[in-house]
Scaffold this active site. Structure first.
Site, short mmCIF file in Angstrom:
data_model
loop_
_atom_site.label_atom_id
_atom_site.label_comp_id
_atom_site.label_asym_id
_atom_site.label_seq_id
_atom_site.Cartn_x
_atom_site.Cartn_y
_atom_site.Cartn_z
N CYS A 1 -2.05 9.23 0.53
CA CYS A 1 -1.77 10.31 1.23
C CYS A 1 -1.56 11.47 0.35
O CYS A 1 -2.02 12.14 -0.30
CB CYS A 1 -0.96 9.76 2.30
SG CYS A 1 -0.78 10.80 3.80
N GLU B 1 -4.42 3.63 3.15
CA GLU B 1 -3.10 3.42 3.16
C GLU B 1 -2.47 2.29 4.21
O GLU B 1 -2.77 2.44 5.44
CB GLU B 1 -2.31 4.60 3.35
CG GLU B 1 -0.90 4.71 3.06
CD GLU B 1 -0.22 6.19 3.18
OE1 GLU B 1 0.61 6.55 2.41
OE2 GLU B 1 -0.59 6.90 4.24
N LYS C 1 4.01 4.16 -3.64
CA LYS C 1 3.94 5.49 -3.23
C LYS C 1 5.35 5.94 -3.91
O LYS C 1 6.36 5.61 -3.81
CB LYS C 1 4.02 5.90 -1.99
CG LYS C 1 3.80 7.19 -1.50
CD LYS C 1 3.42 7.31 0.01
CE LYS C 1 3.10 8.77 0.25
NZ LYS C 1 2.77 8.75 1.78
#
Length: 335
Positions: free
Chosen positions: A167, A48, A132
């Site tokens: 994540c 990430e 995200k």
């Protein structure tokens, strides 16, 4: 005679970026792409916000401290814009090495940043760009958010149906189910590092988050490639300008893994401060066996009881329109 299912070698990255150094991290990215290709990998996955590194400073002090230290400006300036020479260097590396790349990056778009994943094909062309869906906790002081179009799975023929999340998107049950429902076969679960706030924040630690990746593999009956970054000692020394900050973070935190569709670990972990690539063979035929036991969006679901409402349309900030011109002859007013 049995059907021959696609099988190939995949790689995940465990390493520290050249923190807040866009050019340095792009050069390191290209090095890993070349190394993976030389080892015969057809797919490589990065952590990430690998470019230019995760903004760990947001966990170390107040936003005002980050501004005063210059981190806010530096991080913005060193984030990657897709329409840039450096981005084109990464695309070229994918093409030159005939490898599919899934890159974690801080995407710069106008005056905003986004936690993004960039899927690049072996021809150097973009397969997909995603953001995200919801930045986690203090990440919202830095990053904007994605929309439902970012929860997508891409059919890449010989590589299978490929998707990705970042994540703690992996802690959102509905987000995960949206991916499972698209028959994902190979999942890129990108993570930053697991050395912040230890040992008093177990939820941020490697045991919990490696378990999350493992469970994703079992739930989705898919392969999970879980690249993970490392925090270098140089990063610690730069961020920790007081003694109390040194209690919050240590060098290391790399816990990259690869899991099979039944949750089996497919590689040995590297030591947490060591950099390198982990490899595993992806055999798409194993997915059918795993789904025979439990297909979460297929035979093991109960849509008559529970269903997901999923808006997968892009959320446009501005809708452009125009009114038609009135070209008809004017109507005389009534006397």
């Amino acid at each position: 005679m049995g059907i021959k299912h696609p099988s190939y070698k995949a790689a995940v990255v465990q390493a520290a970026p050249v923190w807040m150094d866009l050019e340095g991290t792009v050069a390191k990215t290209i090095g890993f792409i070349e190394e993976a290709a030389k080892e015969g990998a057809k797919l490589i996955a990065f952590p990430e916000t690998w470019v230019p590194g995760y903004p760990w400073h947001i966990w170390m002090g107040s936003p005002a401290w980050g501004i005063g230290k210059g981190y806010v400006q530096r991080y913005f300036d060193n984030s990657l814009h897709y329409d840039s020479d450096l981005a084109r260097q990464i695309s070229k590396a994918a093409r030159d090495n005939k490898i599919t790349v899934v890159l974690g990056l801080s995407e710069r778009d106008g005056g905003s940043l986004y936690i993004a994943q960039w899927f690049i094909g072996p021809d150097g062309e973009t397969i997909a760009k995603r953001r995200k869906l919801r930045p986690t906790h203090v990440e919202r002081t830095v990053f904007g958010e994605g929309d439902g179009s970012d929860l997508a799975v891409h059919d890449l023929s010989e590589l299978g149906r490929l998707g990705g999340l970042c994540c703690w998107e992996h802690l959102q049950p509905l987000t995960k189910y949206a991916m499972y429902a698209q028959n994902e076969q190979v999942h890129i679960g990108a993570w930053p590092s697991f050395s912040m706030y230890e040992p008093f924040a177990h939820a941020l630690g490697w045991e919990t988050n490696n378990a999350v990746s493992k469970v994703y593999a079992v739930e989705g009956s898919c392969y999970v490639l879980a690249p993970c970054a490392v925090i270098s000692q140089e990063m610690v020394d730069e961020m920790c300008d007081t003694h109390d900050k040194r209690d919050l973070v240590h060098a290391g935190g790399g816990h990259a893994m690869i899991f099979g569709p039944d949750g089996t670990p497919l590689t040995q972990k590297l030591p947490e401060a060591e950099e390198g690539l982990l490899y595993a063979t992806i055999d798409l035929g194993a997915i059918g066996v795993a789904k025979n036991a439990a297909d979460p969006a297929g035979h093991y679901s109960r849509p008559d009881v529970l269903r997901l409402l999923f808006n997968n349309k892009p959320a446009k900030r501005v809708e452009y329109f125009s009114l038609p011109l009135d070209t008809a002859e004017p109507v005389p007013a009534a006397e």
